[in-house]
Design a protein around this motif. Sequence first.
Motif, short mmCIF file in Angstrom:
data_model
loop_
_atom_site.label_atom_id
_atom_site.label_comp_id
_atom_site.label_asym_id
_atom_site.label_seq_id
_atom_site.Cartn_x
_atom_site.Cartn_y
_atom_site.Cartn_z
N LEU A 1 0.87 -1.19 0.03
CA LEU A 1 0.01 0.03 0.01
C LEU A 1 0.91 1.21 -0.14
CD1 LEU A 1 -2.57 -0.99 2.62
CD2 LEU A 1 -2.91 -0.88 0.33
N ASN A 2 0.36 2.36 -0.61
CA ASN A 2 0.75 3.80 -0.58
C ASN A 2 0.36 4.14 0.83
OD1 ASN A 2 1.44 6.34 -0.74
ND2 ASN A 2 1.27 6.51 -2.75
N ILE A 3 1.08 3.80 2.14
CA ILE A 3 0.38 4.43 3.39
C ILE A 3 0.23 5.75 3.37
CG2 ILE A 3 0.78 4.02 5.86
CD1 ILE A 3 2.17 1.39 5.30
N PRO A 4 1.10 6.59 2.99
CA PRO A 4 0.69 7.94 3.16
C PRO A 4 -0.95 8.65 2.68
CG PRO A 4 2.61 7.84 2.83
CD PRO A 4 2.14 6.32 2.68
N LYS A 5 -1.06 8.02 1.47
CA LYS A 5 -2.36 8.35 0.76
C LYS A 5 -3.35 7.66 1.27
CE LYS A 5 -4.46 7.92 -4.10
NZ LYS A 5 -4.54 7.23 -5.26
N LEU A 6 -3.12 6.30 1.88
CA LEU A 6 -4.50 5.77 2.45
C LEU A 6 -4.67 6.42 3.99
CD1 LEU A 6 -6.64 3.58 2.06
CD2 LEU A 6 -4.88 2.14 3.04
N ILE A 7 -3.60 6.87 4.61
CA ILE A 7 -3.54 7.73 5.84
C ILE A 7 -4.58 8.95 5.50
CG2 ILE A 7 -2.38 9.18 7.42
CD1 ILE A 7 -0.41 7.01 7.51
N ARG A 8 -4.22 9.72 4.41
CA ARG A 8 -5.07 10.95 4.05
C ARG A 8 -6.40 10.34 3.91
NH1 ARG A 8 -0.18 11.98 1.23
NH2 ARG A 8 -1.24 11.30 -0.62
N ALA A 9 -6.86 9.25 3.23
CA ALA A 9 -8.11 8.81 2.91
C ALA A 9 -8.97 8.58 4.34
CB ALA A 9 -8.13 7.84 2.07
N CYS A 10 -8.16 7.84 5.16
CA CYS A 10 -8.79 7.61 6.36
C CYS A 10 -9.06 8.53 7.29
CB CYS A 10 -7.99 6.41 7.19
SG CYS A 10 -8.07 4.73 6.19
N ASP A 11 -8.30 9.49 7.23
CA ASP A 11 -8.40 10.77 8.24
C ASP A 11 -9.59 11.49 7.51
OD1 ASP A 11 -7.66 12.37 10.02
OD2 ASP A 11 -6.64 13.64 8.79
#
Length: 655
Positions: free
Chosen positions: A303-313
Amino acid sequence: MDYINRLDNFDGPAVGEVAVEAQLYEEAYAIFKKFNLNVQAVNVLLDNIRDINRAVEFAFRVEEDAVWSQVAKAQLREGLVSDAIESFIRADDATQFLEVIKAAEDSDVYHDLVKYLLMVREKAKEPKVDSELIYAYAKIDRLGDIEEFILMPNVANLPNVGDRLYDEALYEAAKIIYAFISNWAKLAVTLVKLKQFQGAVDAARKANSAKTWKEVCFACVDAEEFRLAQICGLNIIVQVDDLEEVSEYYQNRGCFNELISLMESGLGLERAHMGIFTELGVLYARYRHEKLMEHIKLFSTRLNIPKLIRACDEQQHWQELPYLYIQYDEFDNAATTVMNHSPEAWEHMQFKDIIVKVANVELYYKAVHFYLQEHPDLINDVLNVLALRVDHTRVVDIMRKAGHLRLVKPYMVAVQSNNVSAVNEALNEIYVEEEDYDRLRESIELHDNFDQIGLAQKIEKHELLEMRRVAAYIYKKAGRWKQSIALSKKYNLYKDAMETASQSGDRELAEELLVYFIEQGKKECFASCLFVCYELIRPDVALELAWMNNIIDFAFPYLLQFIREYTGKVDELIKDKIEAIKEEKAKENEEKDIMKQQNMYAQLLPLALPAPPGMGGGFAGGPPPPPPPPMGGMGMGMGMPPMPPPFGMPPMGSY
């Protein structure tokens, strides 16, 4: 006109021109007609008289190609396109095909244009003509003729014709052209326009172009042909740059479930990349929250974790967000998220794993406040995990200010081995409040880093006797012997007083305690004190006090013990003295024996030899003395005296 009709012998062309110049058009027409100058005659009708109908009648009458050509041109100028085309055909004139084509297209007379172009093709091989013929067939929907035409030899520019047909929405005709020239990309989009989606997908597969795949895919989405759209989409999403475009197209049209299905299918592709896994995670975050955590756990490494972090936030998925931060080694953010969004984000075991890895020390104490407010029953568990990292004094201060010091008692017991002043004082305070004197005494014995005198002063008047004993013990431990003994005497803690006096090593204190017991009439305590403080009390003092107060019986055990001890000491001294005398005598006898042996050896040595002649020896001028008689031993028969025995052994002759 009468002369024209009656006379024949004149220069017709010349006179005709003069008549035209004189604007005698009918006369000029008659002259040219009389002399069979049909072209000039029809030109007069067309240019001067301006009567096309008469010109047409004249052309029918004379049936000359040149005349029909002039008529056709005039008709074309006047906008009579169909008539002009018919006239050009009669004239068999292909020279004006460009003007005819333009005029026919402007007037939409493609049926007539087809006839004209077929005539022109017989006379000239022009790409323009063949191309326009195909276009004209398409305009009148003669698709069969198009198929036949392109199979025959031709010089048409088929790609341009196909594009022109497509641009003008003549998709059926364009389909024929593109299929013939194998332009699969154009064929695919053409079939899309014709709603022939299966054929479009097949053509796109042959074209194998990202642009074509996208056009077909988007068209299928618009037509709700999601099965075919997925086939196209799987060939698009393997390209990172095109993935987001496809995702946005689906989402803008509300096709969320179909897009998720497409991405899930893409996970199994051989060319599946990080973008697909990440985009699917984002879609789960937006539309299917229940599947998000499972997806993250399964594919966290892809996963591209930073991108998914933004989505979850953005979507406020507080449970998944800390897990992503952990996978990205952002433990500070993970801890902050858990504490800011409890209880959704909080899970105790996970938080313990996070908090020990944070870099910001302040988060430790923020965690203490968090657990104090949200989960006070688990605060000791967290503090035990942080025991090696936190400042225990600060933790105690936090809990003291909050008024919940007892809450962290297990934690303080666990870290008391560090002997921190704040922890010791807090625990001692709790033990005093709980009246747990055993634990208090144990704490004082093992950990001395606290305000000992302050604690002793606090509890020396405690209503519980054992607490007062602890106070006396603290004074004793601090070396304040008199205060400890005084406190013990005050509360009749005579045993403690005796032990304190004994440990103090102060003879005066011990003897004062004896006097105190006599004054209080505590004869048994007097006797006990004699033994507890045995090393400090002088016998004469003890005997004097006992005799003066008539308690010899209570002192007598002590005196017996003292006499027995001193008797033993005297006996030991006498024994040591006797052994020393014996050792001294034995040493003297040994020295005498050694001297005797040395004297005996000296008697056995030979006399001194005479000095050499001239050296002034005692036997100068006379013969040397005879050798000594032979003796037993090693020197026998060799003329040498025997060797003396080793030290401590008898002479050899004595064996």
